[in-house]
Design an enzyme around this catalytic site. Structure first.
Site, PDB file in Angstrom:
ATOM      1  N   GLU A   1      -4.086   7.383  -4.830  1.00  0.00           N
ATOM      2  CA  GLU A   1      -4.183   6.664  -6.245  1.00  0.00           C
ATOM      3  C   GLU A   1      -5.256   7.262  -6.736  1.00  0.00           C
ATOM      4  O   GLU A   1      -6.418   7.160  -6.563  1.00  0.00           O
ATOM      5  CB  GLU A   1      -4.238   5.347  -6.071  1.00  0.00           C
ATOM      6  CG  GLU A   1      -2.885   4.456  -5.339  1.00  0.00           C
ATOM      7  CD  GLU A   1      -3.084   3.001  -5.187  1.00  0.00           C
ATOM      8  OE1 GLU A   1      -4.399   2.398  -5.609  1.00  0.00           O
ATOM      9  OE2 GLU A   1      -2.306   2.066  -4.916  1.00  0.00           O
TER      10      GLU A   1
ATOM     11  N   ARG B   1       0.976  -1.271  -0.175  1.00  0.00           N
ATOM     12  CA  ARG B   1       0.037  -0.219  -0.056  1.00  0.00           C
ATOM     13  C   ARG B   1       0.918   1.178  -0.008  1.00  0.00           C
ATOM     14  O   ARG B   1       2.028   1.296   0.640  1.00  0.00           O
ATOM     15  CB  ARG B   1      -0.878  -0.015   1.049  1.00  0.00           C
ATOM     16  CG  ARG B   1      -2.095  -1.113   1.334  1.00  0.00           C
ATOM     17  CD  ARG B   1      -3.031  -0.605   0.140  1.00  0.00           C
ATOM     18  NE  ARG B   1      -4.231  -1.508   0.157  1.00  0.00           N
ATOM     19  CZ  ARG B   1      -4.303  -2.765  -0.576  1.00  0.00           C
ATOM     20  NH1 ARG B   1      -3.427  -3.094  -1.300  1.00  0.00           N
ATOM     21  NH2 ARG B   1      -5.564  -3.313  -0.438  1.00  0.00           N
TER      22      ARG B   1
ATOM     23  N   HIS C   1      -1.534   0.327  -9.755  1.00  0.00           N
ATOM     24  CA  HIS C   1      -1.933  -0.923  -8.899  1.00  0.00           C
ATOM     25  C   HIS C   1      -2.396  -2.128  -9.967  1.00  0.00           C
ATOM     26  O   HIS C   1      -3.615  -2.478  -9.891  1.00  0.00           O
ATOM     27  CB  HIS C   1      -3.198  -0.228  -8.174  1.00  0.00           C
ATOM     28  CG  HIS C   1      -3.342  -1.135  -6.772  1.00  0.00           C
ATOM     29  ND1 HIS C   1      -3.641  -0.348  -5.336  1.00  0.00           N
ATOM     30  CD2 HIS C   1      -3.178  -2.215  -6.468  1.00  0.00           C
ATOM     31  CE1 HIS C   1      -3.785  -1.378  -4.826  1.00  0.00           C
ATOM     32  NE2 HIS C   1      -3.410  -2.591  -5.136  1.00  0.00           N
TER      33      HIS C   1
END
Length: 282
Positions: free
Chosen positions: A227, A198, A246
């Protein structure tokens, strides 16, 4: 239809689970998450409503480990930089400017040797890497021997030795900004930081400074905070950084497997059976 809803399948953190939605669904039995990370959920709040929770650790482990190794290799051999050179109109470059670093024989430090971290170690062994790992609990001796991994009780020891440091931990209050200025300065100036956990596990301001000043060689990030990053963020302007949006579990087969594992947990909860991948509040 609130009284009819007995299960929620979360896909990329949607719908948002808060007190209001939990109060509106009196017969809710289970929430199944389409990933491993549960940091977007208030687990204690959900449990207080008698609702069970599950994630999908089996479905995501291989694809996430693949992403970690892809980022490591791409950074080591500067694939993004050399791709841009290869497609440029002039293709003018100095060979000294595109020298990468050797992966075989290098030391990989894995922080977080859970299911995904262990899959990374299996892949790194195939690349003839030396493997160190730091984890809350030490792996069994036979598991260490299977991948040739050495346990580092203290994270500092791993950081000082590794050529590549890969973050594979869950985001918790204990791991928030786990890698900051002090930790980056412990790393070798030739080292690369790879993050597939993360974004908030890393102090991004400290990382930018470390990359700009040569404290570490490079970073390869599949996750950031937030993000996506704002388009003027300094991380986006550095040549020694690779950022992917991601990608961890984004493959066609993995998406199908995620849904299968989530449905398996939902059906178990609805039938009063133990959940294969139940997550309990800590």
């Amino acid at each position: 239809v609130g009284k009819k809803v007995q299960a929620i399948y979360l896909w990329w953190h949607k719908p948002a689970i808060d007190k209001e939605i939990l109060q509106s669904l009196p017969n809710l039995k289970v929430i199944a998450n389409s990933g491993v990370g549960m940091d977007h959920l208030d687990l204690k709040l959900i449990a207080s409503f008698g609702v069970k929770m599950a994630n999908v650790p089996h479905a995501v482990s291989n694809s996430t480990a693949d992403t970690g190794m892809a980022l490591l290799l791409a950074s080591a051999r500067r694939l993004v930089e050399v791709h841009n050179i290869a497609i440029s109109p002039t293709m003018e470059y100095c060979e000294a400017d595109i020298l990468g670093v050797k992966v075989a024989g290098a030391t990989l430090g894995i922080i977080g040797m859970g299911r995904i971290g262990y899959k990374v170690a299996l892949r790194a062994k195939a690349f003839e890497m030396n493997i160190l790992y730091h984890n809350r609990t030490r792996r069994k001796e036979q598991e260490e021997q299977a991948v040739g991994a050495t346990y580092c009780k203290k994270i500092d020891s791993l950081l000082q030795q590794a050529d590549f440091v890969m973050l594979v931990v869950s985001l918790t209050p204990q791991t928030h900004k786990l890698i900051g200025k002090r930790e980056l300065e412990l790393m070798k100036p030739t080292a690369t930081l790879v993050n597939i956990s993360r974004g908030a596990v890393v102090d991004q301001e400290a990382l930018v400074a470390a990359l700009q000043c040569g404290v570490i060689r490079a970073a390869a990030l599949d996750v950031t905070s937030p993000e996506p990053l704002p388009r003027d963020h300094p991380l986006l302007k550095l040549k020694n950084v690779i950022i992917t949006p991601h990608l961890g579990i984004k493959t066609d087969k993995t998406s199908y497997m995620i849904t299968e594992e989530a449905v398996e947990n939902i059906l178990a909860a609805l039938n009063g059976l133990p959940l294969p991948s139940e997550v309990l509040p800590s």
